[in-house]
Write an enzyme that holds these catalytic residues in place. Structure first.
Site, PDB file in Angstrom:
ATOM      1  N   ASP A   2       3.227 -19.088 -11.580  1.00  0.00           N
ATOM      2  CA  ASP A   2       2.306 -17.784 -10.826  1.00  0.00           C
ATOM      3  C   ASP A   2       3.355 -16.414 -11.335  1.00  0.00           C
ATOM      4  O   ASP A   2       4.241 -16.484 -11.488  1.00  0.00           O
ATOM      5  CB  ASP A   2       2.846 -17.879  -9.346  1.00  0.00           C
ATOM      6  CG  ASP A   2       1.393 -17.066  -8.876  1.00  0.00           C
ATOM      7  OD1 ASP A   2       0.660 -16.938  -9.254  1.00  0.00           O
ATOM      8  OD2 ASP A   2       1.801 -16.940  -7.500  1.00  0.00           O
ATOM      9  N   ASN A   4       1.266 -13.846 -13.361  1.00  0.00           N
ATOM     10  CA  ASN A   4       1.205 -13.270 -13.961  1.00  0.00           C
ATOM     11  C   ASN A   4       0.571 -11.739 -14.239  1.00  0.00           C
ATOM     12  O   ASN A   4       1.129 -10.787 -15.168  1.00  0.00           O
ATOM     13  CB  ASN A   4       0.406 -13.944 -15.330  1.00  0.00           C
ATOM     14  CG  ASN A   4       1.261 -14.911 -15.857  1.00  0.00           C
ATOM     15  OD1 ASN A   4       2.547 -16.020 -16.291  1.00  0.00           O
ATOM     16  ND2 ASN A   4       0.438 -16.618 -16.389  1.00  0.00           N
ATOM     17  N   HIS A  19      -0.558 -12.722 -19.229  1.00  0.00           N
ATOM     18  CA  HIS A  19      -1.150 -13.894 -19.704  1.00  0.00           C
ATOM     19  C   HIS A  19      -0.129 -14.649 -20.899  1.00  0.00           C
ATOM     20  O   HIS A  19      -0.129 -15.383 -20.931  1.00  0.00           O
ATOM     21  CB  HIS A  19      -2.743 -14.304 -19.480  1.00  0.00           C
ATOM     22  CG  HIS A  19      -3.436 -14.664 -17.995  1.00  0.00           C
ATOM     23  ND1 HIS A  19      -2.948 -15.179 -16.619  1.00  0.00           N
ATOM     24  CD2 HIS A  19      -4.343 -13.591 -17.735  1.00  0.00           C
ATOM     25  CE1 HIS A  19      -3.628 -14.934 -15.823  1.00  0.00           C
ATOM     26  NE2 HIS A  19      -4.601 -14.126 -15.644  1.00  0.00           N
ATOM     27  N   ARG A  53     -12.229 -16.020 -10.119  1.00  0.00           N
ATOM     28  CA  ARG A  53     -11.524 -15.071 -10.792  1.00  0.00           C
ATOM     29  C   ARG A  53     -13.032 -14.103 -11.625  1.00  0.00           C
ATOM     30  O   ARG A  53     -13.814 -14.922 -11.635  1.00  0.00           O
ATOM     31  CB  ARG A  53     -10.418 -14.793 -12.092  1.00  0.00           C
ATOM     32  CG  ARG A  53      -9.036 -15.594 -11.176  1.00  0.00           C
ATOM     33  CD  ARG A  53      -8.053 -15.471 -11.999  1.00  0.00           C
ATOM     34  NE  ARG A  53      -6.704 -16.352 -10.905  1.00  0.00           N
ATOM     35  CZ  ARG A  53      -5.771 -16.082 -11.317  1.00  0.00           C
ATOM     36  NH1 ARG A  53      -5.719 -16.108 -12.856  1.00  0.00           N
ATOM     37  NH2 ARG A  53      -4.654 -16.483 -10.468  1.00  0.00           N
ATOM     38  N   LEU A 113       8.741 -36.036 -24.852  1.00  0.00           N
ATOM     39  CA  LEU A 113       7.956 -35.622 -23.725  1.00  0.00           C
ATOM     40  C   LEU A 113       7.343 -35.153 -23.625  1.00  0.00           C
ATOM     41  O   LEU A 113       6.177 -35.447 -24.659  1.00  0.00           O
ATOM     42  CB  LEU A 113       8.834 -34.166 -23.441  1.00  0.00           C
ATOM     43  CG  LEU A 113       8.791 -33.407 -22.532  1.00  0.00           C
ATOM     44  CD1 LEU A 113       9.863 -32.210 -22.024  1.00  0.00           C
ATOM     45  CD2 LEU A 113       7.428 -32.453 -22.951  1.00  0.00           C
ATOM     46  N   LEU A 177       2.008 -24.743  -2.111  1.00  0.00           N
ATOM     47  CA  LEU A 177       1.530 -25.700  -2.898  1.00  0.00           C
ATOM     48  C   LEU A 177       0.138 -25.655  -3.623  1.00  0.00           C
ATOM     49  O   LEU A 177      -0.599 -25.460  -4.882  1.00  0.00           O
ATOM     50  CB  LEU A 177       1.807 -27.055  -2.873  1.00  0.00           C
ATOM     51  CG  LEU A 177       2.662 -27.667  -2.287  1.00  0.00           C
ATOM     52  CD1 LEU A 177       2.841 -29.219  -1.733  1.00  0.00           C
ATOM     53  CD2 LEU A 177       3.319 -27.310  -3.057  1.00  0.00           C
ATOM     54  N   GLU A 189      10.518 -33.338  -4.639  1.00  0.00           N
ATOM     55  CA  GLU A 189      12.203 -31.729  -3.869  1.00  0.00           C
ATOM     56  C   GLU A 189      10.887 -30.939  -4.933  1.00  0.00           C
ATOM     57  O   GLU A 189      10.642 -30.797  -5.561  1.00  0.00           O
ATOM     58  CB  GLU A 189      13.150 -32.001  -5.067  1.00  0.00           C
ATOM     59  CG  GLU A 189      13.765 -33.142  -4.202  1.00  0.00           C
ATOM     60  CD  GLU A 189      14.187 -32.796  -3.062  1.00  0.00           C
ATOM     61  OE1 GLU A 189      14.698 -31.870  -2.557  1.00  0.00           O
ATOM     62  OE2 GLU A 189      14.670 -33.998  -2.313  1.00  0.00           O
TER      63      GLU A 189
END
Length: 222
Positions: A2, A4, A19, A53, A113, A177, A189
Protein backbone atom coordinates in the site's frame (compact mmCIF):
# COMPACT_ATOMS: atom_id res chain seq x y z
CA UNK A 1 1.60 -3.33 -0.89
CA UNK A 2 0.00 0.00 0.00
CA UNK A 3 1.02 3.60 -0.58
CA UNK A 4 1.74 3.88 -4.31
CA UNK A 5 -0.75 6.71 -4.78
CA UNK A 6 0.45 8.69 -1.77
CA UNK A 7 4.07 8.20 -2.85
CA UNK A 8 3.23 9.73 -6.24
CA UNK A 9 1.13 12.56 -4.76
CA UNK A 10 3.98 13.61 -2.45
CA UNK A 11 6.12 14.06 -5.56
CA UNK A 12 3.48 15.75 -7.72
CA UNK A 13 3.35 12.71 -10.01
CA UNK A 14 0.38 10.79 -11.46
CA UNK A 15 -0.75 7.66 -9.63
CA UNK A 16 0.56 5.55 -12.51
CA UNK A 17 4.08 6.69 -11.63
CA UNK A 18 3.52 5.41 -8.10
CA UNK A 19 2.44 2.03 -9.41
CA UNK A 20 5.55 1.84 -11.62
CA UNK A 21 7.73 2.65 -8.61
CA UNK A 22 5.81 -0.01 -6.69
CA UNK A 23 6.75 -2.55 -9.36
CA UNK A 24 10.41 -1.74 -8.71
CA UNK A 25 9.82 -2.38 -5.01
CA UNK A 26 8.42 -5.80 -5.93
CA UNK A 27 11.67 -6.63 -7.67
CA UNK A 28 13.77 -5.56 -4.66
CA UNK A 29 11.56 -7.40 -2.18
CA UNK A 30 11.48 -10.57 -4.22
CA UNK A 31 15.27 -10.62 -4.42
CA UNK A 32 15.58 -9.97 -0.68
CA UNK A 33 13.11 -12.75 0.11
CA UNK A 34 15.00 -15.23 -2.05
CA UNK A 35 18.32 -14.25 -0.48
CA UNK A 36 16.82 -14.68 3.00
CA UNK A 37 15.66 -18.21 2.22
CA UNK A 38 11.95 -17.38 2.37
CA UNK A 39 9.92 -20.29 1.02
CA UNK A 40 6.80 -18.41 -0.14
CA UNK A 41 6.16 -14.71 -0.76
CA UNK A 42 2.57 -13.64 -1.42
CA UNK A 43 1.86 -10.20 -2.91
CA UNK A 44 -1.57 -8.55 -2.86
CA UNK A 45 -1.37 -7.11 -6.37
CA UNK A 46 -5.03 -6.37 -7.10
CA UNK A 47 -7.94 -6.79 -4.71
CA UNK A 48 -11.53 -7.52 -5.66
CA UNK A 49 -12.31 -4.02 -4.35
CA UNK A 50 -9.77 -2.31 -6.65
CA UNK A 51 -12.31 -2.39 -9.49
CA UNK A 52 -13.94 0.58 -7.73
CA UNK A 53 -10.99 2.76 -8.72
CA UNK A 54 -11.11 4.94 -11.81
CA UNK A 55 -11.14 3.22 -15.18
CA UNK A 56 -7.88 4.97 -16.04
CA UNK A 57 -6.11 3.65 -12.94
CA UNK A 58 -7.43 0.12 -13.43
CA UNK A 59 -6.22 0.21 -17.04
CA UNK A 60 -2.80 1.42 -15.86
CA UNK A 61 -2.59 -1.40 -13.30
CA UNK A 62 -3.54 -4.04 -15.85
CA UNK A 63 -1.02 -2.69 -18.33
CA UNK A 64 1.71 -2.61 -15.69
CA UNK A 65 0.95 -6.19 -14.71
CA UNK A 66 1.12 -7.37 -18.32
CA UNK A 67 4.38 -5.48 -18.84
CA UNK A 68 5.92 -6.81 -15.63
CA UNK A 69 5.02 -10.43 -16.40
CA UNK A 70 6.41 -10.14 -19.91
CA UNK A 71 9.58 -8.32 -18.89
CA UNK A 72 10.41 -10.27 -15.73
CA UNK A 73 9.42 -13.81 -16.74
CA UNK A 74 12.86 -14.88 -17.92
CA UNK A 75 14.50 -13.37 -14.84
CA UNK A 76 12.07 -15.12 -12.51
CA UNK A 77 12.68 -18.40 -14.28
CA UNK A 78 16.45 -17.99 -14.30
CA UNK A 79 16.49 -17.20 -10.58
CA UNK A 80 14.44 -20.27 -9.70
CA UNK A 81 11.20 -18.53 -8.80
CA UNK A 82 7.91 -20.40 -9.20
CA UNK A 83 4.86 -18.24 -9.94
CA UNK A 84 1.41 -19.09 -8.62
CA UNK A 85 -1.86 -17.13 -8.74
CA UNK A 86 -4.69 -16.87 -6.24
CA UNK A 87 -8.00 -15.09 -6.71
CA UNK A 88 -9.94 -14.85 -9.97
CA UNK A 89 -7.87 -13.16 -12.69
CA UNK A 90 -10.33 -14.01 -15.49
CA UNK A 91 -11.86 -10.48 -15.53
CA UNK A 92 -8.47 -9.15 -16.66
CA UNK A 93 -9.23 -10.57 -20.10
CA UNK A 94 -7.92 -13.41 -22.27
CA UNK A 95 -4.74 -11.66 -23.44
CA UNK A 96 -3.40 -11.08 -19.92
CA UNK A 97 -4.72 -14.46 -18.77
CA UNK A 98 -2.70 -16.15 -21.51
CA UNK A 99 0.47 -14.36 -20.38
CA UNK A 100 -0.14 -15.25 -16.77
CA UNK A 101 -0.80 -18.91 -17.48
CA UNK A 102 2.29 -19.08 -19.68
CA UNK A 103 4.37 -17.68 -16.81
CA UNK A 104 2.88 -20.14 -14.32
CA UNK A 105 3.57 -23.09 -16.63
CA UNK A 106 7.11 -21.98 -17.49
CA UNK A 107 8.14 -21.61 -13.84
CA UNK A 108 6.25 -24.64 -12.47
CA UNK A 109 9.40 -26.67 -11.79
CA UNK A 110 11.34 -23.95 -9.98
CA UNK A 111 12.08 -24.47 -6.30
CA UNK A 112 14.12 -21.56 -4.92
CA UNK A 113 11.09 -19.46 -3.95
CA UNK A 114 7.36 -19.50 -4.70
CA UNK A 115 5.91 -16.11 -5.63
CA UNK A 116 2.14 -16.07 -5.12
CA UNK A 117 0.36 -13.14 -6.77
CA UNK A 118 -3.15 -12.34 -5.52
CA UNK A 119 -5.19 -10.97 -8.43
CA UNK A 120 -8.82 -9.94 -8.15
CA UNK A 121 -8.56 -11.55 -4.73
CA UNK A 122 -10.77 -11.09 -1.69
CA UNK A 123 -10.46 -13.31 1.36
CA UNK A 124 -14.16 -13.26 2.21
CA UNK A 125 -15.01 -14.42 -1.31
CA UNK A 126 -12.34 -17.10 -1.05
CA UNK A 127 -13.84 -18.44 2.19
CA UNK A 128 -17.38 -18.25 0.76
CA UNK A 129 -16.26 -20.19 -2.33
CA UNK A 130 -14.69 -22.84 -0.12
CA UNK A 131 -17.90 -23.14 1.93
CA UNK A 132 -19.97 -23.40 -1.24
CA UNK A 133 -17.73 -26.13 -2.63
CA UNK A 134 -17.97 -28.17 0.56
CA UNK A 135 -21.73 -27.67 0.73
CA UNK A 136 -22.12 -28.87 -2.87
CA UNK A 137 -20.09 -32.00 -2.07
CA UNK A 138 -22.33 -32.67 0.94
CA UNK A 139 -25.50 -32.23 -1.14
CA UNK A 140 -24.12 -34.53 -3.84
CA UNK A 141 -23.35 -37.13 -1.20
CA UNK A 142 -19.59 -37.21 -1.79
CA UNK A 143 -18.89 -35.64 1.61
CA UNK A 144 -20.25 -36.27 5.08
CA UNK A 145 -21.36 -33.02 6.71
CA UNK A 146 -19.55 -34.06 9.89
CA UNK A 147 -16.27 -34.02 7.95
CA UNK A 148 -16.49 -30.27 7.29
CA UNK A 149 -13.96 -29.00 9.81
CA UNK A 150 -11.11 -26.48 9.81
CA UNK A 151 -8.88 -28.83 7.86
CA UNK A 152 -11.53 -29.33 5.17
CA UNK A 153 -12.08 -25.61 4.80
CA UNK A 154 -8.33 -24.97 4.60
CA UNK A 155 -8.02 -27.62 1.90
CA UNK A 156 -10.71 -25.85 -0.16
CA UNK A 157 -9.00 -22.44 -0.11
CA UNK A 158 -6.82 -21.01 -2.89
CA UNK A 159 -3.78 -21.50 -0.64
CA UNK A 160 -4.44 -25.19 0.09
CA UNK A 161 -1.07 -26.34 -1.25
CA UNK A 162 0.97 -23.63 0.48
CA UNK A 163 2.58 -23.72 3.95
CA UNK A 164 1.04 -21.90 6.89
CA UNK A 165 1.31 -18.12 6.81
CA UNK A 166 4.02 -16.89 9.21
CA UNK A 167 4.26 -13.14 8.69
CA UNK A 168 1.90 -10.58 7.15
CA UNK A 169 3.33 -7.13 6.38
CA UNK A 170 1.17 -4.09 5.62
CA UNK A 171 2.93 -0.94 4.39
CA UNK A 172 2.02 2.78 4.41
CA UNK A 173 0.86 3.09 8.02
CA UNK A 174 -2.56 1.52 7.49
CA UNK A 175 -3.46 -0.83 10.36
CA UNK A 176 -5.94 -3.27 8.85
CA UNK A 177 -5.90 -6.46 6.78
CA UNK A 178 -8.18 -5.18 4.00
CA UNK A 179 -9.71 -8.56 3.19
CA UNK A 180 -6.34 -10.27 2.67
CA UNK A 181 -5.68 -13.86 3.82
CA UNK A 182 -8.10 -13.58 6.74
CA UNK A 183 -8.32 -17.32 7.38
CA UNK A 184 -4.62 -17.87 6.81
CA UNK A 185 -3.62 -15.03 9.14
CA UNK A 186 -5.29 -16.57 12.21
CA UNK A 187 -1.94 -17.22 13.93
CA UNK A 188 0.38 -15.24 11.67
CA UNK A 189 2.52 -12.46 13.06
CA UNK A 190 1.27 -9.06 11.85
CA UNK A 191 3.58 -6.16 11.09
CA UNK A 192 2.35 -2.70 10.14
CA UNK A 193 5.01 -0.30 8.90
CA UNK A 194 4.81 3.38 7.96
CA UNK A 195 6.95 2.97 4.83
CA UNK A 196 5.12 3.63 1.57
CA UNK A 197 5.35 0.60 -0.69
CA UNK A 198 7.61 2.17 -3.38
CA UNK A 199 10.16 2.89 -0.64
CA UNK A 200 10.02 -0.67 0.72
CA UNK A 201 13.42 -2.10 -0.17
CA UNK A 202 15.71 -4.96 0.84
CA UNK A 203 16.63 -3.22 4.10
CA UNK A 204 12.97 -2.77 5.02
CA UNK A 205 12.27 -6.41 4.22
CA UNK A 206 15.22 -7.64 6.25
CA UNK A 207 14.16 -5.41 9.16
CA UNK A 208 10.73 -7.05 9.01
CA UNK A 209 12.30 -10.52 9.06
CA UNK A 210 14.43 -9.50 12.07
CA UNK A 211 11.33 -8.32 13.95
CA UNK A 212 9.58 -11.57 13.13
CA UNK A 213 12.56 -13.59 14.36
CA UNK A 214 12.43 -11.74 17.68
CA UNK A 215 8.80 -12.57 18.41
CA UNK A 216 7.70 -15.49 20.57
CA UNK A 217 4.94 -17.46 18.85
CA UNK A 218 2.58 -19.27 21.20
CA UNK A 219 -0.33 -20.28 18.90
CA UNK A 220 -2.71 -19.88 21.85
CA UNK A 221 -0.91 -22.53 23.88
CA UNK A 222 0.13 -20.28 26.78
Amino acid sequence: MDGNGRWAAKRGLPRAAGHRAGAEAVRATLRAAADAGVEVLTLYAFSSENWRRSEEEVTDLKGLLAYYVEKELETLHREGVRLLLIGDPKPFGPHLMERLHRAVEKTAGNKRLTLVVALNYGSRAEIANAARKLAEEAVEGSRDIASIDEQAIGAALDTADLPELDLLIRTSGEVRLSNFLLWQAAYAELLFVDTLWPDFDAKAFNDAISQFAGRQRRFGGR
